[in-house]
Design a protein around this motif. Structure first.
Motif, PDB file in Angstrom:
ATOM      1  N   LEU A   1      -3.420  -3.376  14.032  1.00 43.76           N
ATOM      2  CA  LEU A   1      -2.857  -2.127  13.504  1.00 43.76           C
ATOM      3  C   LEU A   1      -3.126  -1.001  14.522  1.00 43.76           C
ATOM      4  O   LEU A   1      -3.971  -0.129  14.278  1.00 43.76           O
TER       5      LEU A   1
ATOM      6  N   GLN B   1       0.927   0.488   8.287  1.00 43.68           N
ATOM      7  CA  GLN B   1      -0.404   0.004   8.664  1.00 43.68           C
ATOM      8  C   GLN B   1      -1.463   0.447   7.661  1.00 43.68           C
ATOM      9  O   GLN B   1      -2.437  -0.261   7.416  1.00 43.68           O
ATOM     10  N   GLN B   2      -1.248   1.616   7.071  1.00 41.48           N
ATOM     11  CA  GLN B   2      -2.191   2.068   6.029  1.00 41.48           C
ATOM     12  C   GLN B   2      -2.148   1.124   4.823  1.00 41.48           C
ATOM     13  O   GLN B   2      -3.178   0.795   4.250  1.00 41.48           O
TER      14      GLN B   2
ATOM     15  N   SER C   1     -10.868  -8.039   0.611  1.00 40.28           N
ATOM     16  CA  SER C   1     -12.284  -8.287   0.921  1.00 40.28           C
ATOM     17  C   SER C   1     -13.153  -8.056  -0.316  1.00 40.28           C
ATOM     18  O   SER C   1     -14.158  -8.734  -0.509  1.00 40.28           O
ATOM     19  N   ILE C   2     -12.748  -7.101  -1.154  1.00 38.08           N
ATOM     20  CA  ILE C   2     -13.496  -6.862  -2.404  1.00 38.08           C
ATOM     21  C   ILE C   2     -13.389  -8.099  -3.305  1.00 38.08           C
ATOM     22  O   ILE C   2     -14.379  -8.561  -3.877  1.00 38.08           O
TER      23      ILE C   2
ATOM     24  N   ILE D   1      -1.265  -2.033   4.876  1.00 39.03           N
ATOM     25  CA  ILE D   1      -1.883  -3.307   5.292  1.00 39.03           C
ATOM     26  C   ILE D   1      -3.413  -3.183   5.253  1.00 39.03           C
ATOM     27  O   ILE D   1      -4.107  -4.073   4.742  1.00 39.03           O
ATOM     28  N   PHE D   2      -3.913  -2.062   5.751  1.00 40.30           N
ATOM     29  CA  PHE D   2      -5.366  -1.841   5.781  1.00 40.30           C
ATOM     30  C   PHE D   2      -5.942  -1.877   4.363  1.00 40.30           C
ATOM     31  O   PHE D   2      -6.951  -2.519   4.106  1.00 40.30           O
ATOM     32  N   ARG D   3      -5.254  -1.185   3.456  1.00 38.23           N
ATOM     33  CA  ARG D   3      -5.739  -1.160   2.058  1.00 38.23           C
ATOM     34  C   ARG D   3      -5.686  -2.559   1.435  1.00 38.23           C
ATOM     35  O   ARG D   3      -6.567  -2.928   0.666  1.00 38.23           O
TER      36      ARG D   3
ATOM     37  N   MET E   1     -11.000  -4.722  10.073  1.00 34.43           N
ATOM     38  CA  MET E   1      -9.846  -4.619   9.174  1.00 34.43           C
ATOM     39  C   MET E   1      -8.642  -3.928   9.811  1.00 34.43           C
ATOM     40  O   MET E   1      -7.563  -3.941   9.236  1.00 34.43           O
TER      41      MET E   1
ATOM     42  N   LEU F   1      -2.909   2.931  13.542  1.00 32.49           N
ATOM     43  CA  LEU F   1      -3.931   3.314  12.556  1.00 32.49           C
ATOM     44  C   LEU F   1      -5.315   3.355  13.219  1.00 32.49           C
ATOM     45  O   LEU F   1      -6.108   4.271  12.984  1.00 32.49           O
TER      46      LEU F   1
ATOM     47  N   LEU G   1      -8.300   6.649   3.242  1.00 35.36           N
ATOM     48  CA  LEU G   1      -8.488   5.206   3.467  1.00 35.36           C
ATOM     49  C   LEU G   1      -9.915   4.912   3.922  1.00 35.36           C
ATOM     50  O   LEU G   1     -10.539   3.966   3.435  1.00 35.36           O
TER      51      LEU G   1
ATOM     52  N   LEU H   1       2.989  -7.374   7.943  1.00 38.43           N
ATOM     53  CA  LEU H   1       2.724  -7.635   9.371  1.00 38.43           C
ATOM     54  C   LEU H   1       3.990  -8.147  10.052  1.00 38.43           C
ATOM     55  O   LEU H   1       4.268  -7.807  11.196  1.00 38.43           O
TER      56      LEU H   1
ATOM     57  N   ARG I   1      -6.133  -5.311   3.007  1.00 39.24           N
ATOM     58  CA  ARG I   1      -7.288  -6.039   3.558  1.00 39.24           C
ATOM     59  C   ARG I   1      -8.585  -5.619   2.872  1.00 39.24           C
ATOM     60  O   ARG I   1      -9.430  -6.466   2.573  1.00 39.24           O
ATOM     61  N   VAL I   2      -8.727  -4.309   2.636  1.00 44.59           N
ATOM     62  CA  VAL I   2      -9.949  -3.820   1.966  1.00 44.59           C
ATOM     63  C   VAL I   2     -10.040  -4.421   0.562  1.00 44.59           C
ATOM     64  O   VAL I   2     -11.088  -4.954   0.167  1.00 44.59           O
TER      65      VAL I   2
END
Lengths: 108, 142
Positions: A88, B70-71, B81-82, B73-75, A84, A91, A62, B129, B77-78
């Motif tokens: 969380l 959470q991983q 953003s792109i 969710i993080f992806r 970001m 994480l 990630l 979330l 968000r990434v």
């Protein structure tokens, strides 16, 4: 009373050849990649057993896949990751541990 | 031949009744988590969200579930953003080169597509979330 074994080398070779032909024919007809399939099955089984290792690898992955602008430095990247990972907590904790481990590895 | 049989059965399972049985949520949580990570590796977010939701059944307090969720969710968000950056780029180019009608329409169409993709990702993020908040007993984020 004796048990005589009749072994035939040509017979064995013919059997092996027939097996190979059958396997190749099935691969051609069904289009299935046998070796990849078996590796996928083994990989999936291994993944189930080593789920924690898999989660760790995914966490590293990630971070690696966070896009970095050509003119940005590590502080920008950290800020981006921090932004970001809001809401969380687990994480974020994993990221902190990874970064600390990286810093300690550099020092060593 | 055993290999062929095993491979064929696995593929047949995954293509036919596999998704239906998976959808019942009867497999161990580890199975769904592993499949979620596989989907995440190839940015198949739709599949990752589906699988992490299935893994949730009875696993709300599971720390592994929370971390994988959470991983995802993080992806999300990434990737959002792109798309956001793409929208900004298109906006700038539209101002510079969008005087001709056909070019303008092309830029607007691109902008719309990027906006839709960003919205889909934000919806996934909100949904996960909510699940995460439900798992910790906290109130859902605004």
């Amino acid at each position: 009373m004796t048990n005589a074994r009749n072994l035939s080398i040509p017979g064995g070779l013919t059997g092996a050849l027939l097996g190979l032909v059958a396997e190749l024919a099935l691969e051609e007809i069904t289009g299935m990649e046998i070796v990849n399939g078996v590796l996928a099955v083994i990989g999936a089984g291994f993944g189930l057993v080593r789920i924690d290792q898999r989660i760790y690898e995914a966490t590293v992955n990630l971070i690696k896949r966070v896009p970095v602008e050509p003119n940005s430095d590590y502080r920008d990247v950290l800020e981006q990751i921090d932004e970001m990972s809001l809401e969380l907590p687990e994480l974020r904790e994993s990221f902190v541990k990874l970064i600390q481990a990286g810093i300690q590895a550099q020092k060593a | 031949m055993v290999m062929v049989g095993l491979n064929s059965l696995t593929k047949l399972f995954r293509k036919t009744i596999g998704p239906r049985i998976e959808a019942l949520g009867i497999f161990p949580s580890r199975y769904y988590l592993n499949r979620t990570l596989e989907a995440l590796d190839v940015d198949d977010i739709d599949e990752a969200v589906r699988l992490i939701t299935l893994a949730r059944t009875g696993q709300q307090q599971n720390s592994r579930w929370r971390l994988v969720c959470q991983q995802v969710i993080f992806r999300c968000r990434v990737l959002a953003s792109i798309h956001e950056k793409q929208i900004e780029r298109i906006k700038t180019e539209l101002e510079l080169f969008g005087k001709a009608q056909d070019m303008r329409e092309r830029y607007l169409s691109l902008q719309k597509t990027e906006g839709k993709a960003r919205e889909v990702l934000r919806n996934y993020e909100r949904r996960l979330l909510d699940q995460l908040a439900g798992s910790s007993g906290a109130s859902p984020p605004s």
